[in-house]
Design a protein around this motif. Sequence first.
Motif, PDB file in Angstrom:
ATOM      1  N   ASP A 120      37.483 -29.577 -17.081  1.00 50.84           N
ATOM      2  CA  ASP A 120      38.310 -29.963 -15.763  1.00 50.84           C
ATOM      3  C   ASP A 120      39.551 -30.085 -15.845  1.00 50.84           C
ATOM      4  O   ASP A 120      40.322 -29.760 -14.948  1.00 50.84           O
ATOM      5  N   ASP A 147      40.853 -26.554 -15.320  1.00 53.75           N
ATOM      6  CA  ASP A 147      41.047 -26.223 -13.926  1.00 53.75           C
ATOM      7  C   ASP A 147      42.040 -26.907 -13.303  1.00 53.75           C
ATOM      8  O   ASP A 147      42.797 -26.511 -12.471  1.00 53.75           O
ATOM      9  N   GLU A 162      45.348 -25.187 -14.091  1.00 55.31           N
ATOM     10  CA  GLU A 162      45.532 -23.996 -13.228  1.00 55.31           C
ATOM     11  C   GLU A 162      45.849 -24.352 -12.024  1.00 55.31           C
ATOM     12  O   GLU A 162      46.481 -23.497 -11.341  1.00 55.31           O
ATOM     13  N   TYR A 163      45.351 -25.358 -11.214  1.00 56.89           N
ATOM     14  CA  TYR A 163      45.541 -25.529 -10.015  1.00 56.89           C
ATOM     15  C   TYR A 163      47.054 -26.042  -9.847  1.00 56.89           C
ATOM     16  O   TYR A 163      47.625 -25.782  -8.829  1.00 56.89           O
TER      17      TYR A 163
END
Length: 148
Positions: A63, A66, A69-70
């Motif tokens: 998580d 992610d 990256e976001y």
Amino acid sequence: MKLNEQAAYLKGLMEGLEIDEQKKEGKVLKAMYDLLAELCDAVTDLDDDMDQVFDELDAMDEDMDDLEEYVYGDDFDEEDEDDDELEAEVEYELTCPNCGAVTVVDEDTLFNQKINCPNCGAEFDIEFEECDGDCAGCAEADEGEEEE
């Protein structure tokens, strides 16, 4: 064998010996087996809990990847690469005044040691001259400052 299987095997051995649990020795052996069985159950429970914690930690790590990256996008990876490039050691090319061979040295060697030519073996010192600001290195440095 797992701990619980080993405890069950031990219980089977005790039953096979037909130990009288009414005698002193039988009471001691029975109490030791009961304690061992409880310890095996506790260790098994702790092992299961630890597996669950590791699974949850792995999920949290994914998580976080992610989320990074976001939030940072591709720029996050590029910043790491830029940091690695800045930490790379600077090397200097020197030309031997005796034979003209080019030697590559690091900054510590450049400032702290006499240089020996690997081609002819001649030893030479590096003389630094003051720059008036018109050399190619100064022009590149000025362009870098203007971009920032």
